[in-house]
Scaffold this motif. Structure first.
Motif, PDB file in Angstrom:
ATOM      1  N   SER A  78      92.611 -13.988-113.985  1.00 26.41           N
ATOM      2  CA  SER A  78      91.740 -13.119-113.196  1.00 26.41           C
ATOM      3  C   SER A  78      91.841 -11.706-113.768  1.00 26.41           C
ATOM      4  N   ILE A  79      90.836 -10.900-113.495  1.00 26.33           N
ATOM      5  CA  ILE A  79      90.898  -9.496-113.898  1.00 26.33           C
ATOM      6  C   ILE A  79      92.113  -8.847-113.247  1.00 26.33           C
ATOM      7  N   LEU A  80      92.357  -9.171-111.986  1.00 26.35           N
ATOM      8  CA  LEU A  80      93.505  -8.617-111.264  1.00 26.35           C
ATOM      9  C   LEU A  80      94.812  -8.928-111.986  1.00 26.35           C
ATOM     10  N   LYS A  81      95.009 -10.181-112.404  1.00 23.87           N
ATOM     11  CA  LYS A  81      96.241 -10.582-113.099  1.00 23.87           C
ATOM     12  C   LYS A  81      96.414  -9.803-114.390  1.00 23.87           C
ATOM     13  N   VAL A  82      95.338  -9.642-115.152  1.00 25.94           N
ATOM     14  CA  VAL A  82      95.399  -8.899-116.416  1.00 25.94           C
ATOM     15  C   VAL A  82      95.763  -7.434-116.150  1.00 25.94           C
ATOM     16  N   LEU A  83      95.156  -6.859-115.118  1.00 29.10           N
ATOM     17  CA  LEU A  83      95.476  -5.478-114.749  1.00 29.10           C
ATOM     18  C   LEU A  83      96.944  -5.350-114.336  1.00 29.10           C
ATOM     19  N   GLN A  84      97.428  -6.269-113.521  1.00 23.58           N
ATOM     20  CA  GLN A  84      98.826  -6.235-113.084  1.00 23.58           C
ATOM     21  C   GLN A  84      99.774  -6.401-114.272  1.00 23.58           C
ATOM     22  N   ASP A  85      99.453  -7.324-115.183  1.00 25.19           N
ATOM     23  CA  ASP A  85     100.291  -7.551-116.363  1.00 25.19           C
ATOM     24  C   ASP A  85     100.356  -6.308-117.241  1.00 25.19           C
TER      25      ASP A  85
ATOM     26  N   CYS B 188      89.899  -9.662-107.992  1.00 29.77           N
ATOM     27  CA  CYS B 188      90.784 -10.808-107.758  1.00 29.77           C
ATOM     28  C   CYS B 188      90.159 -12.132-108.187  1.00 29.77           C
ATOM     29  N   CYS B 189      88.822 -12.213-108.161  1.00 29.54           N
ATOM     30  CA  CYS B 189      88.207 -13.516-108.416  1.00 29.54           C
ATOM     31  C   CYS B 189      86.959 -13.453-109.292  1.00 29.54           C
ATOM     32  N   SER B 190      86.261 -12.338-109.309  1.00 27.18           N
ATOM     33  CA  SER B 190      85.010 -12.262-110.068  1.00 27.18           C
ATOM     34  C   SER B 190      85.284 -12.117-111.555  1.00 27.18           C
ATOM     35  N   ARG B 191      84.263 -12.399-112.355  1.00 28.32           N
ATOM     36  CA  ARG B 191      84.398 -12.384-113.805  1.00 28.32           C
ATOM     37  C   ARG B 191      83.271 -11.547-114.394  1.00 28.32           C
ATOM     38  N   SER B 192      82.969 -11.770-115.644  1.00 28.38           N
ATOM     39  CA  SER B 192      81.924 -11.011-116.308  1.00 28.38           C
ATOM     40  C   SER B 192      80.901 -11.945-116.918  1.00 28.38           C
ATOM     41  N   GLN B 193      79.649 -11.508-116.919  1.00 32.56           N
ATOM     42  CA  GLN B 193      78.601 -12.232-117.637  1.00 32.56           C
ATOM     43  C   GLN B 193      78.399 -11.648-119.031  1.00 32.56           C
ATOM     44  N   THR B 194      79.003 -10.490-119.283  1.00 34.30           N
ATOM     45  CA  THR B 194      78.876  -9.824-120.585  1.00 34.30           C
ATOM     46  C   THR B 194      80.239  -9.756-121.275  1.00 34.30           C
ATOM     47  N   ALA B 195      80.225  -9.537-122.577  1.00 34.91           N
ATOM     48  CA  ALA B 195      81.455  -9.533-123.379  1.00 34.91           C
ATOM     49  C   ALA B 195      82.416  -8.427-122.963  1.00 34.91           C
ATOM     50  N   ARG B 196      81.890  -7.391-122.314  1.00 33.39           N
ATOM     51  CA  ARG B 196      82.741  -6.301-121.831  1.00 33.39           C
ATOM     52  C   ARG B 196      82.243  -5.772-120.501  1.00 33.39           C
ATOM     53  N   LEU B 197      83.192  -5.486-119.630  1.00 36.28           N
ATOM     54  CA  LEU B 197      82.926  -4.744-118.399  1.00 36.28           C
ATOM     55  C   LEU B 197      83.678  -3.429-118.506  1.00 36.28           C
TER      56      LEU B 197
ATOM     57  N   SER C 281      91.424   5.584-118.621  1.00 35.98           N
ATOM     58  CA  SER C 281      92.478   5.634-119.633  1.00 35.98           C
ATOM     59  C   SER C 281      91.980   5.276-121.030  1.00 35.98           C
ATOM     60  N   GLY C 282      90.809   4.631-121.104  1.00 36.91           N
ATOM     61  CA  GLY C 282      90.297   4.182-122.392  1.00 36.91           C
ATOM     62  C   GLY C 282      90.941   2.891-122.871  1.00 36.91           C
ATOM     63  N   GLN C 283      91.810   2.310-122.052  1.00 29.68           N
ATOM     64  CA  GLN C 283      92.504   1.081-122.432  1.00 29.68           C
ATOM     65  C   GLN C 283      91.561  -0.116-122.349  1.00 29.68           C
ATOM     66  N   THR C 284      91.645  -1.006-123.346  1.00 30.64           N
ATOM     67  CA  THR C 284      90.861  -2.235-123.364  1.00 30.64           C
ATOM     68  C   THR C 284      91.811  -3.417-123.208  1.00 30.64           C
ATOM     69  N   LEU C 285      91.468  -4.316-122.295  1.00 33.63           N
ATOM     70  CA  LEU C 285      92.272  -5.510-122.035  1.00 33.63           C
ATOM     71  C   LEU C 285      91.385  -6.736-122.148  1.00 33.63           C
ATOM     72  N   THR C 286      91.964  -7.859-122.571  1.00 36.46           N
ATOM     73  CA  THR C 286      91.220  -9.112-122.691  1.00 36.46           C
ATOM     74  C   THR C 286      91.559 -10.020-121.519  1.00 36.46           C
ATOM     75  N   VAL C 287      90.515 -10.577-120.914  1.00 38.78           N
ATOM     76  CA  VAL C 287      90.666 -11.525-119.811  1.00 38.78           C
ATOM     77  C   VAL C 287      90.261 -12.894-120.350  1.00 38.78           C
ATOM     78  N   THR C 288      91.190 -13.849-120.337  1.00 39.07           N
ATOM     79  CA  THR C 288      90.876 -15.190-120.811  1.00 39.07           C
ATOM     80  C   THR C 288      90.293 -16.015-119.667  1.00 39.07           C
ATOM     81  N   LYS C 289      89.789 -17.195-119.984  1.00 36.54           N
ATOM     82  CA  LYS C 289      89.108 -18.013-118.972  1.00 36.54           C
ATOM     83  C   LYS C 289      90.014 -18.439-117.828  1.00 36.54           C
ATOM     84  N   ASP C 290      91.328 -18.473-118.055  1.00 41.02           N
ATOM     85  CA  ASP C 290      92.240 -18.917-117.002  1.00 41.02           C
ATOM     86  C   ASP C 290      92.985 -17.763-116.322  1.00 41.02           C
TER      87      ASP C 290
END
Length: 102
Positions: free
Chosen positions: A35-42, A89-98, A24-33
């Motif tokens: 999960s990627i899953l939560k951001v996607l669901q939101d 659901c639980c993993s994160r990123s080591q880089t500024a963007r995934l 989709s080309g959509q960019t979303l921000t995941v904060t430290k608190d």
């Protein structure tokens, strides 16, 4: 710096990072608190999931670019080292963007 460079630099000092949804080309921000899953669901994205603990593999998602920070217990060390997928659901990123295959 162009957008693709963000997949090569470390995450922000505050622990946040971006996910770019390739389809989709959509960019979303995941904060430290979050999960990627939560951001996607939101954001209204339908992503299959079950345990939300990185055990079952239901939320396995392909990583196009960027370096995942694996917190799951599903992938083998060799699969984690490849860096071509992660459990949202639980993993994160080591880089500024995934960039995810979503």
């Amino acid at each position: 710096m162009n957008a693709s460079d963000l997949t090569q630099i470390p995450i922000a000092a505050d622990g946040s990072f971006e996910i770019l949804l390739q389809k989709s080309g959509q960019t979303l921000t995941v904060t430290k608190d979050q999960s990627i899953l939560k951001v996607l669901q939101d954001a209204g994205k339908e992503v299959p999931f079950s345990c939300s603990e990185g055990i079952c593999g239901t939320c396995l998602t392909r990583v196009v670019t960027g370096k995942p920070d694996h917190w799951d217990m599903y992938l083998t060390p060799e699969e984690q080292e490849k860096g071509d997928c992660l459990m949202v659901c639980c993993s994160r990123s080591q880089t500024a963007r995934l960039v995810l295959d979503l």
